[in-house]
Design a protein around this motif. Structure first.
Motif, PDB file in Angstrom:
ATOM      1  N   MET A   1      87.680  13.709  21.854  1.00  0.00           N
ATOM      2  CA  MET A   1      88.153  15.096  21.866  1.00  0.00           C
ATOM      3  C   MET A   1      88.809  15.504  20.536  1.00  0.00           C
ATOM      4  O   MET A   1      88.859  16.669  20.205  1.00  0.00           O
ATOM      5  CB  MET A   1      89.141  15.295  23.026  1.00  0.00           C
ATOM      6  N   LYS A   2      89.335  14.508  19.795  1.00  0.00           N
ATOM      7  CA  LYS A   2      89.950  14.836  18.518  1.00  0.00           C
ATOM      8  C   LYS A   2      88.933  15.465  17.570  1.00  0.00           C
ATOM      9  O   LYS A   2      89.240  16.418  16.854  1.00  0.00           O
ATOM     10  CB  LYS A   2      90.547  13.580  17.881  1.00  0.00           C
ATOM     11  N   SER A   3      87.723  14.922  17.587  1.00  0.00           N
ATOM     12  CA  SER A   3      86.672  15.459  16.713  1.00  0.00           C
ATOM     13  C   SER A   3      86.333  16.893  17.099  1.00  0.00           C
ATOM     14  O   SER A   3      86.134  17.751  16.241  1.00  0.00           O
ATOM     15  CB  SER A   3      85.417  14.575  16.791  1.00  0.00           C
ATOM     16  N   PHE A   4      86.277  17.157  18.406  1.00  0.00           N
ATOM     17  CA  PHE A   4      85.947  18.505  18.880  1.00  0.00           C
ATOM     18  C   PHE A   4      87.054  19.496  18.506  1.00  0.00           C
ATOM     19  O   PHE A   4      86.780  20.590  18.006  1.00  0.00           O
ATOM     20  CB  PHE A   4      85.743  18.495  20.392  1.00  0.00           C
ATOM     21  N   ARG A   5      88.299  19.095  18.754  1.00  0.00           N
ATOM     22  CA  ARG A   5      89.418  19.993  18.431  1.00  0.00           C
ATOM     23  C   ARG A   5      89.480  20.282  16.933  1.00  0.00           C
ATOM     24  O   ARG A   5      89.734  21.416  16.513  1.00  0.00           O
ATOM     25  CB  ARG A   5      90.742  19.384  18.917  1.00  0.00           C
ATOM     26  N   PHE A   6      89.246  19.242  16.126  1.00  0.00           N
ATOM     27  CA  PHE A   6      89.259  19.436  14.677  1.00  0.00           C
ATOM     28  C   PHE A   6      88.148  20.392  14.250  1.00  0.00           C
ATOM     29  O   PHE A   6      88.366  21.280  13.410  1.00  0.00           O
ATOM     30  CB  PHE A   6      89.081  18.085  13.980  1.00  0.00           C
ATOM     31  N   VAL A   8      86.671  22.765  16.038  1.00  0.00           N
ATOM     32  CA  VAL A   8      86.965  24.130  16.488  1.00  0.00           C
ATOM     33  C   VAL A   8      87.978  24.794  15.557  1.00  0.00           C
ATOM     34  O   VAL A   8      87.851  25.982  15.226  1.00  0.00           O
ATOM     35  CB  VAL A   8      87.491  24.120  17.935  1.00  0.00           C
ATOM     36  N   LYS A   9      88.969  24.031  15.097  1.00  0.00           N
ATOM     37  CA  LYS A   9      89.955  24.590  14.173  1.00  0.00           C
ATOM     38  C   LYS A   9      89.307  25.068  12.876  1.00  0.00           C
ATOM     39  O   LYS A   9      89.735  26.057  12.285  1.00  0.00           O
ATOM     40  CB  LYS A   9      91.028  23.546  13.861  1.00  0.00           C
ATOM     41  N   GLN A  10      88.270  24.347  12.438  1.00  0.00           N
ATOM     42  CA  GLN A  10      87.617  24.704  11.170  1.00  0.00           C
ATOM     43  C   GLN A  10      86.818  26.003  11.278  1.00  0.00           C
ATOM     44  O   GLN A  10      86.613  26.691  10.281  1.00  0.00           O
ATOM     45  CB  GLN A  10      86.687  23.573  10.700  1.00  0.00           C
ATOM     46  N   VAL A 121      88.820  11.045  13.028  1.00  0.00           N
ATOM     47  CA  VAL A 121      87.739  11.818  13.643  1.00  0.00           C
ATOM     48  C   VAL A 121      86.394  11.255  13.207  1.00  0.00           C
ATOM     49  O   VAL A 121      86.288  10.598  12.171  1.00  0.00           O
ATOM     50  CB  VAL A 121      87.810  13.324  13.281  1.00  0.00           C
ATOM     51  N   TYR A 129      79.511  19.464  16.207  1.00  0.00           N
ATOM     52  CA  TYR A 129      80.282  20.438  16.977  1.00  0.00           C
ATOM     53  C   TYR A 129      80.372  21.772  16.232  1.00  0.00           C
ATOM     54  O   TYR A 129      80.279  22.836  16.848  1.00  0.00           O
ATOM     55  CB  TYR A 129      81.689  19.901  17.248  1.00  0.00           C
TER      56      TYR A 129
END
Length: 233
Positions: A1-6, A8-10, A121, A129
């Motif tokens: 999930m860390k990769s996904f959250r990162f 989305v932030k970008q 990540v 993503y």
């Protein structure tokens, strides 16, 4: 999930551009007499941003689908140059490679070029993503625009400028982030020269071609100054 959250932030800066331009396309295609399903599949398979808006006037004026396809290819041929720098990177992603190549847009290219990945990540997951979420957002926007766009209480005229604002922001960020300014200077100078020579409608491809050649020739020098960061070459 860390990769996904990162990831989305970008892409937060891209959300309004994708959302409003997609909705504008949905509204226009609905007003032109085409059903929602056309808007949905256009977002899924054409995925050409503002070119989809131009496509509507071409379709309503009787231009054949074949000619529209040819025009779309040449107008968006700049993505071929974008993809060159990511071929080896995307190949390592296995079955995702074709999808990554076909969904590389102006906006996702800009984000990936300047992206610095934290150690915790997965780089390949982050890239996937970014591409997939942006694509799904575009499909959603086109569909919602066709369904409910006419009921929106505000005028969407000129919203395409949000993409231009994004590119300016990304360019400024890259200028501050990297020690080497060769890519930015090469792009700026080639764009000005070919804009003066060929005009606003024909300068993009030759400017990109010259910029790419300059970057390839000066790759080693850029490498030394950026510490090996060459996603954009």
């Amino acid at each position: 999930m860390k990769s996904f959250r990162f990831a989305v932030k970008q892409i937060v800066p891209l959300l309004f551009s994708y959302l409003f331009v997609g909705i504008a396309f949905g509204v226009l295609i609905s007003e032109a007499g085409y059903s929602v399903i056309w808007s949905f599949f256009a977002g899924m398979f054409i995925y050409a941003g503002s070119m989809q808006i131009v496509m509507i006037s071409l379709m309503t004026s009787g231009v054949s689908l074949f000619m529209i396809a040819i025009m779309t290819f040449f107008i968006n041929a700049r993505h071929i140059f974008y993809g060159i720098g990511f071929v080896e990177k995307f190949k390592k992603m296995g079955w995702k490679y074709p999808y990554m190549a076909l969904t590389l847009t102006d906006e996702t290219y800009s984000v990936m070029c300047s992206l610095k990945y934290p150690d915790d990540v997965d780089e390949q997951k982050v890239d996937f993503y970014i591409a997939s979420v942006c694509h799904m957002l575009w499909i959603f926007s086109c569909t919602i625009g066709a369904l409910f766009g006419k009921m929106l209480p505000f005028d969407l005229t000129g919203i395409e400028f949000s993409a231009t604002a994004l590119f300016v922001t990304v360019c400024v960020n890259q200028w501050r982030q990297f020690e080497s300014h060769i890519p930015a200077i090469a792009g700026f100078i080639s764009a000005i020269i070919f804009l003066l020579l060929f005009g606003a409608d024909n300068f993009i491809l030759p400017a990109l071609s010259v910029s790419l050649i300059v970057l390839i020739i000066m790759k080693e020098k850029i490498n030394k100054k950026t510490g090996g960061v060459t996603n954009d070459i």
